[in-house]
Design an enzyme around this catalytic site. Structure first.
Site, mmCIF file in Angstrom:
data_model
loop_
_atom_site.group_PDB
_atom_site.id
_atom_site.type_symbol
_atom_site.label_atom_id
_atom_site.label_comp_id
_atom_site.label_asym_id
_atom_site.label_seq_id
_atom_site.Cartn_x
_atom_site.Cartn_y
_atom_site.Cartn_z
ATOM 1 C CG ASP A 32 -1.883 -1.393 0.830
ATOM 2 O OD1 ASP A 32 -3.030 -0.737 0.707
ATOM 3 O OD2 ASP A 32 -2.090 -1.638 1.175
ATOM 4 C CG ASN A 44 0.664 -5.736 1.372
ATOM 5 O OD1 ASN A 44 -0.186 -4.343 1.193
ATOM 6 N ND2 ASN A 44 0.861 -6.506 1.007
ATOM 7 C CE LYS A 45 -6.322 -7.075 5.518
ATOM 8 N NZ LYS A 45 -6.796 -8.015 4.748
#
Lengths: 302, 302
Positions: free
Chosen positions: A197, A207-208
């Site tokens: 991200d 990120n996730k």
């Protein structure tokens, strides 16, 4: 595009839990393009003021996602600081600039994905986490090449199911696992591949949530951990510390107990020391030349 | 206890996804006690044969769980090899032996939990994964001592919710997270504490899948990772390689796609090099004296 219509678009962007930062950045640019084309304004200066306020609101909506800030900053630059513009000329320039940025973002994503597919090559088993547009595109390029993919379900909203559906459609051998099974299944993979991200200035990866665990397991099991994303995912110097978005605890469907605290953080930060290669539209680099001596963020110092 | 009734008990044991190995080992012993007390038999030899067959079936039902095998092996030893026994004497001895083993297993669990609570001390934040009877007991002993606990939900059946309920009842400050958030929240904990379904001869830990990721994150963040379990969790030398049970993929509620493989493995193996301390009814040891030069299992070589 009046304020009510823009507010609806902004709400959708804020609430979107399924799409990654690239797609949401392009969606933000599309909202900017429509704002430029179709918002009533008395003068060029009035329109410019309105567009800048809307861009700022879009950036603030998703603080974990650097590309929204980066692409909208470029878009604001493209509006130019010219006083005494004609209104119609500003509308045209603003809309065209947004469209160009959408296209160049899409191209960068395609090139980064192509570079990742090339780096990985044929006949490999790839483990990934969550749903990333660039990873998805890279895997699409690896179809018909004896590629196998291990996909996490990715709680709480299970966007891994969406990726698994695509992969099966494309004919890739696909295995779906829980997020907790990552450590077990890394042993069956040749390479870990994730999107981002945001990239921090020191090469750390936002990120996730769960990406950091995948990176740890990849390192422990001796397989490379690649991050594939477009260069505009990089957080620019001077940006405030990373804010890791926390979402509605209700998504976890936990028991309702007065004193129970339920935490639903969507992102984590993977330190750059765990990254084997950063792949973007320019190709791969295996060493990060730090733009910033400070490690990434306060939440998760390296 | 006729065959149909025993078969029902065996099925319940096989299907139980919520309780850990200690509790299921005691449940197995209780089935043995009832079999001894209340199964029609023509002679002591006939009863002995029946009890041995049932014990073997119970052990085979849950291959990831060493204590079932260990406790039932001790129980079979206690039956003695005496020929020409009286039937009533064998019934009595078999039932009493099962009850004694249940009690000594419960005592060992309490002592291991007390040792863990002592090791951890007051005012700590503990992160744990899944639902373990010994961890639960240790946390019970730490209530009223400014303890905070971070609990994973533990997919697919979310037994972390059960632990969270208990902790809130006991007045412990409790935070519930997804399994993927472990990496993020280890940074807020002082210590990681888990139970075990089995300990391998080299000190590796067979436990609910995701335990290995917690251990990796604890190591990476520099907090100790303790395993608390009774000594009869140890897999004895000469036992076959660890079999990691895989359950019904339907539990993941994944989309039904013809070619999608869904994997629902319940256990992983945490290598002993990631364990800071093993705590059992004798206290804590921080070094494992290997009983077996071979690392644990084929699924997950260190």
């Amino acid at each position: 595009m009046d304020e009510a219509e823009f507010a609806t678009g902004l709400r959708e962007l804020t609430a979107d839990r399924m799409r990654g930062a690239s797609e949401l950045a392009r969606q933000s640019l599309a909202l900017c393009a429509r704002s430029a084309r179709a918002t009533p304004a008395a003068s060029a200066d009035a329109l410019r003021g309105l567009l800048e306020r809307r861009a700022a609101a879009l950036v603030a909506a998703r603080p974990s996602m650097a590309p929204i800030g980066n692409l909208l900053a470029r878009w604001r630059d493209a509006l130019g600081p010219v006083a005494g513009d004609e209104l119609s000329m500003l509308r045209h320039r603003a809309e065209a600039a947004a469209q160009e940025l959408i296209e160049s973002s899409q191209q960068a994503l395609g090139r980064a994905a192509a570079a990742a597919a090339k780096q990985i090559g044929d006949g490999k088993t790839i483990i990934t986490h969550s749903l990333s547009a660039s990873v998805s595109e890279a895997l699409h390029r690896l179809r018909g090449r004896s590629t196998r993919v291990i996909v996490t379900e990715s709680r709480p909203l299970l966007e891994g199911h969406t990726l698994a559906r695509k992969l099966v459609q494309w004919g890739l051998g696909t295995t779906l696992i829980t997020d907790a099974e990552v450590g077990l299944f890394v042993a069956e993979a040749d390479v870990a591949l994730v999107g981002a991200d945001s990239l921090c200035a020191d090469g750390s990866v936002v990120n996730k949530v769960g990406t950091y665990l995948l990176a740890l397991a990849a390192r422990d099991r001796g397989i490379p951990f690649y991050v594939c994303c477009e260069s505009f995912k990089l957080r620019m110097l001077g940006m405030p510390p990373v804010e890791l978005e926390e979402m509605d605890p209700g998504e976890l469907a936990a028991p309702e107990l007065g004193d129970l605290r339920v935490r639903n953080c969507y992102f984590d930060i993977t330190p750059s020391r765990l990254v084997s290669g950063w792949i973007d539209e320019q190709g791969q680099r295996t060493r990060w030349e730090a733009n910033d001596p400070e490690p990434c963020g306060g939440h998760f110092p390296t």
